[in-house]
Design a protein around this motif. Structure first.
Motif, PDB file in Angstrom:
ATOM      1  N   THR A 184       0.849  -1.193   0.000  1.00 44.65           N
ATOM      2  CA  THR A 184       0.000   0.000   0.000  1.00 44.65           C
ATOM      3  C   THR A 184       0.882   1.239   0.000  1.00 44.65           C
ATOM      4  O   THR A 184       0.595   2.233  -0.685  1.00 44.65           O
ATOM      5  N   GLY A 185       1.989   1.164   0.756  1.00 37.24           N
ATOM      6  CA  GLY A 185       2.936   2.285   0.797  1.00 37.24           C
ATOM      7  C   GLY A 185       3.488   2.587  -0.586  1.00 37.24           C
ATOM      8  O   GLY A 185       3.574   3.752  -0.987  1.00 37.24           O
ATOM      9  N   LEU A 186       3.841   1.530  -1.325  1.00 39.16           N
ATOM     10  CA  LEU A 186       4.354   1.711  -2.692  1.00 39.16           C
ATOM     11  C   LEU A 186       3.311   2.402  -3.565  1.00 39.16           C
ATOM     12  O   LEU A 186       3.615   3.336  -4.307  1.00 39.16           O
ATOM     13  N   LEU A 187       2.078   1.945  -3.442  1.00 39.15           N
ATOM     14  CA  LEU A 187       1.000   2.508  -4.249  1.00 39.15           C
ATOM     15  C   LEU A 187       0.817   3.991  -3.912  1.00 39.15           C
ATOM     16  O   LEU A 187       0.681   4.837  -4.805  1.00 39.15           O
ATOM     17  N   LEU A 188       0.853   4.306  -2.593  1.00 39.10           N
ATOM     18  CA  LEU A 188       0.685   5.707  -2.184  1.00 39.10           C
ATOM     19  C   LEU A 188       1.851   6.560  -2.695  1.00 39.10           C
ATOM     20  O   LEU A 188       1.650   7.694  -3.145  1.00 39.10           O
ATOM     21  N   SER A 189       3.067   6.021  -2.650  1.00 35.30           N
ATOM     22  CA  SER A 189       4.232   6.752  -3.165  1.00 35.30           C
ATOM     23  C   SER A 189       4.037   7.063  -4.634  1.00 35.30           C
ATOM     24  O   SER A 189       4.252   8.195  -5.090  1.00 35.30           O
ATOM     25  N   PHE A 190       3.599   6.042  -5.381  1.00 34.56           N
ATOM     26  CA  PHE A 190       3.378   6.209  -6.813  1.00 34.56           C
ATOM     27  C   PHE A 190       2.352   7.318  -7.056  1.00 34.56           C
ATOM     28  O   PHE A 190       2.570   8.219  -7.874  1.00 34.56           O
ATOM     29  N   CYS A 191       1.255   7.280  -6.285  1.00 28.87           N
ATOM     30  CA  CYS A 191       0.212   8.297  -6.462  1.00 28.87           C
ATOM     31  C   CYS A 191       0.745   9.683  -6.100  1.00 28.87           C
ATOM     32  O   CYS A 191       0.389  10.672  -6.754  1.00 28.87           O
ATOM     33  N   GLY A 192       1.606   9.751  -5.068  1.00 26.41           N
ATOM     34  CA  GLY A 192       2.206  11.033  -4.687  1.00 26.41           C
ATOM     35  C   GLY A 192       2.991  11.614  -5.847  1.00 26.41           C
ATOM     36  O   GLY A 192       2.829  12.791  -6.203  1.00 26.41           O
ATOM     37  N   GLY A 193       3.836  10.779  -6.461  1.00 27.23           N
ATOM     38  CA  GLY A 193       4.628  11.237  -7.598  1.00 27.23           C
ATOM     39  C   GLY A 193       3.741  11.651  -8.755  1.00 27.23           C
ATOM     40  O   GLY A 193       3.969  12.670  -9.407  1.00 27.23           O
ATOM     41  N   LEU A 194       2.691  10.859  -8.990  1.00 27.99           N
ATOM     42  CA  LEU A 194       1.734  11.137 -10.063  1.00 27.99           C
ATOM     43  C   LEU A 194       1.154  12.540  -9.894  1.00 27.99           C
ATOM     44  O   LEU A 194       1.090  13.333 -10.846  1.00 27.99           O
ATOM     45  N   THR A 195       0.755  12.854  -8.642  1.00 27.43           N
ATOM     46  CA  THR A 195       0.172  14.165  -8.370  1.00 27.43           C
ATOM     47  C   THR A 195       1.199  15.268  -8.610  1.00 27.43           C
ATOM     48  O   THR A 195       0.897  16.295  -9.227  1.00 27.43           O
ATOM     49  N   ALA A 196       2.435  15.041  -8.103  1.00 27.56           N
ATOM     50  CA  ALA A 196       3.476  16.056  -8.257  1.00 27.56           C
ATOM     51  C   ALA A 196       3.710  16.363  -9.731  1.00 27.56           C
ATOM     52  O   ALA A 196       3.768  17.535 -10.140  1.00 27.56           O
ATOM     53  N   GLY A 197       3.814  15.301 -10.552  1.00 28.01           N
ATOM     54  CA  GLY A 197       4.024  15.499 -11.986  1.00 28.01           C
ATOM     55  C   GLY A 197       2.863  16.221 -12.619  1.00 28.01           C
ATOM     56  O   GLY A 197       3.039  17.117 -13.448  1.00 28.01           O
ATOM     57  N   ALA A 198       1.640  15.849 -12.210  1.00 29.48           N
ATOM     58  CA  ALA A 198       0.453  16.478 -12.778  1.00 29.48           C
ATOM     59  C   ALA A 198       0.430  17.969 -12.447  1.00 29.48           C
ATOM     60  O   ALA A 198       0.021  18.796 -13.262  1.00 29.48           O
ATOM     61  N   VAL A 199       0.901  18.314 -11.221  1.00 34.20           N
ATOM     62  CA  VAL A 199       0.938  19.731 -10.826  1.00 34.20           C
ATOM     63  C   VAL A 199       1.881  20.494 -11.762  1.00 34.20           C
ATOM     64  O   VAL A 199       1.538  21.556 -12.288  1.00 34.20           O
ATOM     65  N   THR A 200       3.071  19.919 -12.009  1.00 36.84           N
ATOM     66  CA  THR A 200       4.018  20.572 -12.920  1.00 36.84           C
ATOM     67  C   THR A 200       3.393  20.796 -14.290  1.00 36.84           C
ATOM     68  O   THR A 200       3.449  21.891 -14.856  1.00 36.84           O
ATOM     69  N   ALA A 201       2.757  19.735 -14.828  1.00 37.65           N
ATOM     70  CA  ALA A 201       2.168  19.843 -16.157  1.00 37.65           C
ATOM     71  C   ALA A 201       1.045  20.868 -16.159  1.00 37.65           C
ATOM     72  O   ALA A 201       0.896  21.638 -17.111  1.00 37.65           O
ATOM     73  N   ALA A 202       0.260  20.906 -15.076  1.00 38.87           N
ATOM     74  CA  ALA A 202      -0.855  21.853 -15.007  1.00 38.87           C
ATOM     75  C   ALA A 202      -0.331  23.290 -14.981  1.00 38.87           C
ATOM     76  O   ALA A 202      -0.875  24.173 -15.647  1.00 38.87           O
ATOM     77  N   ILE A 203       0.759  23.536 -14.201  1.00 39.09           N
ATOM     78  CA  ILE A 203       1.345  24.884 -14.165  1.00 39.09           C
ATOM     79  C   ILE A 203       1.799  25.272 -15.567  1.00 39.09           C
ATOM     80  O   ILE A 203       1.547  26.378 -16.049  1.00 39.09           O
ATOM     81  N   HIS A 204       2.436  24.308 -16.248  1.00 39.26           N
ATOM     82  CA  HIS A 204       2.932  24.570 -17.601  1.00 39.26           C
ATOM     83  C   HIS A 204       1.778  24.821 -18.567  1.00 39.26           C
ATOM     84  O   HIS A 204       1.799  25.761 -19.353  1.00 39.26           O
ATOM     85  N   ASN A 205       0.720  23.998 -18.487  1.00 38.46           N
ATOM     86  CA  ASN A 205      -0.398  24.106 -19.430  1.00 38.46           C
ATOM     87  C   ASN A 205      -1.228  25.356 -19.209  1.00 38.46           C
ATOM     88  O   ASN A 205      -1.541  26.078 -20.145  1.00 38.46           O
ATOM     89  N   LYS A 206      -1.618  25.566 -17.957  1.00 40.83           N
ATOM     90  CA  LYS A 206      -2.613  26.600 -17.670  1.00 40.83           C
ATOM     91  C   LYS A 206      -1.980  27.983 -17.634  1.00 40.83           C
ATOM     92  O   LYS A 206      -2.572  28.948 -18.082  1.00 40.83           O
ATOM     93  N   LEU A 207      -0.793  28.094 -17.034  1.00 44.71           N
ATOM     94  CA  LEU A 207      -0.206  29.429 -16.868  1.00 44.71           C
ATOM     95  C   LEU A 207       0.820  29.739 -17.947  1.00 44.71           C
ATOM     96  O   LEU A 207       1.451  30.792 -17.920  1.00 44.71           O
ATOM     97  N   LYS A 208       0.989  28.800 -18.905  1.00 45.93           N
ATOM     98  CA  LYS A 208       1.939  28.994 -19.997  1.00 45.93           C
ATOM     99  C   LYS A 208       3.356  29.269 -19.478  1.00 45.93           C
ATOM    100  O   LYS A 208       4.090  30.085 -20.030  1.00 45.93           O
ATOM    101  N   VAL A 209       3.709  28.617 -18.364  1.00 49.03           N
ATOM    102  CA  VAL A 209       5.056  28.752 -17.798  1.00 49.03           C
ATOM    103  C   VAL A 209       5.962  27.774 -18.549  1.00 49.03           C
ATOM    104  O   VAL A 209       5.552  26.660 -18.835  1.00 49.03           O
ATOM    105  N   PRO A 210       7.199  28.157 -18.889  1.00 49.21           N
ATOM    106  CA  PRO A 210       8.111  27.198 -19.542  1.00 49.21           C
ATOM    107  C   PRO A 210       8.307  25.958 -18.666  1.00 49.21           C
ATOM    108  O   PRO A 210       8.287  26.062 -17.440  1.00 49.21           O
ATOM    109  N   HIS A 211       8.498  24.784 -19.323  1.00 46.97           N
ATOM    110  CA  HIS A 211       8.514  23.541 -18.522  1.00 46.97           C
ATOM    111  C   HIS A 211       9.595  23.501 -17.452  1.00 46.97           C
ATOM    112  O   HIS A 211       9.366  22.980 -16.378  1.00 46.97           O
ATOM    113  N   LEU A 212      10.769  24.076 -17.751  1.00 46.69           N
ATOM    114  CA  LEU A 212      11.844  24.041 -16.749  1.00 46.69           C
ATOM    115  C   LEU A 212      11.413  24.772 -15.481  1.00 46.69           C
ATOM    116  O   LEU A 212      11.584  24.271 -14.374  1.00 46.69           O
TER     117      LEU A 212
END
Lengths: 296, 264
Positions: A56-84
Motif C-alpha cells: 500500500t505504501g508503494l502505491l501511495l508513493s506512486f500516487c504522490g509522484g503522479l500528483t506532483a508530476g500532474a501539478v508541474t504539467a498543469a502549471i505549464h499548461n494553464k499558466l503557460k510557464v516554460p517547462h523548466l
C-alpha cells in the motif's frame, strides 16, 4: 560490493525510466524529479512507521509522484510557464511538503520497521544470503516495470506520446488535446520516480528529504550512457538500455567512491563527475553527428 | 459545409504594429466543393486556414461547420472534422517513429486510450493502403519516417490524413516544397483521394496552372478580402490571361510581376 552496484543500479533505473519518458519521449525536460524522488521515499517511510502494508505504501508513493508530476504539467499548461520553470516551482514546493509528510523532520530511519525487503529476506533466509535475495527481488521488480512500460508504449496512447515529443502539431491535428497528454505523461513519469524513491529508502534504511538532490542529473547521465551502449528504434531496446546505462553509471560512481582517493578525489566530487559525464556524452553525440554530416 | 460570416482578424490590436489581415470575409462552402485559393503573399490565405482550423481565433464574425457554430471551439476539438496538410513535408508525420506507428496514430481521430490496436489485421490494412501510393513503401513499414524523402513523406501524410476520414481537407501549399516530379505525383494523388472519398477541400496554391486545372471553384484573395469567386462553367473556361485581366479590372491595378503567383 558488486551486487550492491547492481541493486542500486536497478533501483535507480526505475527513476531513470521516468526521466527517459519525459526527456526523450515527451521532450519535456522535467525537473520535478528532484522533489518527487524524495517524496516517494518519505511517503514510504511515513507509511511503514504508521504500520501500513508496504505494498500500500508503494502505491501511495506512486500516487504522490503522479500528483506532483500532474501539478508541474498543469502549471505549464494553464499558466503557460516554460517547462523548466514549472518543474523548479513544483520541486521547491515539494521540499516543504516532504518535511510535512515526515511530521516536520528532515529524515527518518527505517531500521526497526518491517520493510518490503525485510519481508523478502524472511522468506528467502533459508535458501540464499540476503544481499542476493535483494538482487533477485529487484531484478524481478525492474523486469515487471520494464515489460509494463514496453506494453504501454505500443498501445494507442503510448504511440501518441511518441508523436507528441516529435511533432505536437500532428497530435493537435489528430483531435487530441496535447495538454491532457502532458498531464498524464509527466504524472506517470513522476509516479515511476517516486516508486524508485520508495525502494531506495527501504534499501538504504532511511528516508531523507535531501535524497533527491541532483537526482535528475543522475537520471539524465544514465539515459545518455545507455544511448552509447545500444542503437535501435525498438521501444524494448530503448528501455533496456536505460536500465543498463543506470547500472553502468552506478558502477562508475562506485569506482569513484572507492578508488577515487588515489587521485585525491572525495565523495563530494561525485556530482562534478556526473555533470562531466553528461557533458562528455553530449560532446560525443555532437561529434558523431558532425562526422555523419547531419545535426542530430 | 463551411460558412464564414463577416469574419475579420486583426493582429497586434491597439498597438503601433496593428495589422488587419482579414477584412470581412463571407463565403459559403458547399459539401463536395474543391476550392483552389490563390493570391499574392500576405493576402491572408494561410490566416484564413488558421481561422477555419481554429489555430487562431477571429477578431469578429463567426465560423459555422455543418451548421454548428465553432467560432470558440479550440483547434483540437475542431480537428475531428478537419484534415490539414502543411507546406512543410515534415509537419504531418513523427520522424522518429515507424511508418506503421505513424499510421496507427492518425487512422482514428480523437483521444487514445491505452489499448493495443496495432495488430496483424491493422498492419495488413496499412500495408494494403500504402501499396496504393506505388512508392515501394510497403516493404518499409518498420522503418522510421525520417528515412523517407520529402515527396514520400508528403504522399504518406496525404494518405494518413485521408484515412482518418475528415469531412474537410485543408491543403496549405502542400506541394510547394517538393520538386516538380513529386509535386505532380502528390497533386494526382490529391485529386484521386478527393474524388474517391468525396471530400470538401480547400487548396492554397501559388501555381495558377494548378489553380485553374484542379477543383470546381476558384477564389482569389487580395489584401484580406475575397476579390474573385468563380465556379461551374466560368471556372472551366478560365485561363491565366483571363484571370489576370479580371484582377486588373477589379483592383484597377496591374499585377505586379509577382513571380511566385505567375508560375504556370
Amino acid at each position: 560490493m558488486i551486487e550492491g552496484i547492481f541493486v542500486e543500479g536497478l533501483i535507480y533505473s526505475i527513476m531513470a525510466l521516468g526521466v527517459f519518458f519525459t526527456f526523450r519521449i515527451l521532450d519535456f525536460p522535467d525537473l520535478t524529479v528532484d522533489g518527487s524522488f524524495p517524496m516517494g521515499a518519505v511517503i514510504m517511510a511515513a507509511c511503514l512507521h504508521g504500520g501500513i502494508h508496504p505494498l500500500t505504501g508503494l502505491l501511495l508513493s506512486f500516487c504522490g509522484g503522479l500528483t506532483a508530476g500532474a501539478v508541474t504539467a498543469a502549471i505549464h499548461n494553464k499558466l503557460k510557464v516554460p517547462h523548466l520553470l514549472a518543474g523548479i516551482l513544483t520541486m521547491t514546493m515539494l521540499y516543504s511538503v516532504n518535511i510535512r509528510i515526515l511530521s516536520n523532520r528532515a529524515n527518518l530511519p527505517l531500521l526497526r520497521v518491517e520493510t518490503l525487503l525485510t519481508r523478502v529476506h524472511d522468506y528467502t533466509r533459508e535458501f540464499i544470503p540476503p544481499e542476493y535475495a535483494s538482487l533477485l527481488f529487484f531484478i524481478l521488480v525492474v523486469f515487471i516495470i520494464k515489460k509494463l512500460l514496453d506494453l504501454f508504449f505500443i498501445t494507442d496512447m503510448g504511440l501518441v506520446f511518441g508523436a507528441l515529443g516529435n511533432n505536437e502539431q500532428m497530435v493537435r491535428v489528430q483531435g487530441i488535446n496535447p495538454a491532457t497528454l502532458k498531464l498524464i505523461g509527466v504524472g506517470l513519469s513522476n509516479g515511476l520516480v517516486a516508486l524508485s524513491g520508495a525502494f531506495a529508502a527501504q534499501y538504504q534504511g532511511f528516508a531523507d528529504i535531501n535524497l533527491g538532490q541532483g537526482i535528475v542529473v543522475t537520471g539524465l547521465a544514465s539515459v545518455m550512457l545507455g544511448e552509447f551502449l545500444l542503437k535501435s528504434n525498438k521501444i524494448s531496446v530503448l528501455t533496456l538500455r536505460v536500465i543498463l546505462g543506470t547500472i553502468l553509471f552506478k558502477a562508475i560512481m562506485y569506482l569513484g567512491r572507492y578508488y577515487g582517493y588515489y587521485i585525491n578525489m572525495t565523495p563530494n566530487d561525485l556530482k562534478l563527475i556526473a555533470g562531466i559525464l553528461i557533458i562528455l556524452s553530449l560532446g560525443a553525440t555532437n561529434f558523431k553527428g558532425i562526422k555523419k554530416g547531419s545535426r542530430s | 459545409m463551411i460558412t464564414l460570416k463577416c469574419l475579420t482578424k486583426t493582429f497586434n490590436r491597439d498597438s503601433a504594429s496593428e495589422k488587419q489581415v482579414i477584412k470581412s470575409i463571407d463565403i459559403h462552402v458547399n459539401p463536395g466543393d474543391f476550392i483552389t485559393v490563390i493570391g499574392s503573399n500576405g493576402a491572408g490565405k494561410t490566416t484564413l486556414f488558421n481561422l477555419i482550423s481554429g489555430a487562431i481565433s477571429p477578431t469578429s464574425g463567426s465560423i459555422l461547420i455543418r451548421g454548428n457554430d465553432v467560432t470558440t471551439l479550440p483547434e483540437y476539438l475542431r480537428a475531428k472534422n478537419i484534415g490539414r496538410i502543411f507546406q512543410d513535408p515534415l509537419a504531418g508525420t513523427a520522424s522518429n517513429m515507424t511508418l506503421e506507428d505513424n499510421m496507427m496514430i492518425t487512422c482514428k481521430k480523437g483521444f487514445k486510450w491505452p489499448v493495443i490496436s496495432l495488430n496483424k489485421k491493422m498492419r495488413q490494412f496499412f500495408q494494403k493502403e500504402v501499396t496504393c501510393l506505388d512508392m515501394g513503401l510497403e516493404s518499409r513499414m518498420k522503418e522510421n519516417v525520417s528515412t523517407l524523402s520529402g515527396g514520400q513523406r508528403q504522399a504518406l501524410t496525404l494518405l494518413m490524413t485521408v484515412l482518418s476520414r475528415p469531412d474537410i481537407l485543408l491543403l496549405d501549399e502542400h506541394t510547394a516544397a517538393l520538386d516538380p516530379r513529386n509535386a505532380t505525383m502528390v497533386m494526382a494523388l490529391t485529386r484521386r483521394f478527393i474524388i474517391e472519398k468525396k471530400l470538401t477541400s480547400l487548396m492554397i496554391t501559388h501555381n495558377m496552372g494548378h489553380a485553374i486545372e484542379f477543383g470546381n471553384r476558384l477564389i482569389m484573395m487580395d489584401g484580406g478580402e475575397i476579390i474573385i469567386d468563380v465556379q461551374g462553367d466560368t471556372k472551366k473556361s478560365l485561363t491565366i490571361p483571363k484571370l489576370i485581366d479580371m484582377f486588373g479590372s477589379i483592383r484597377n491595378k496591374t499585377f505586379e510581376n509577382d513571380e511566385v503567383l505567375l508560375t504556370t
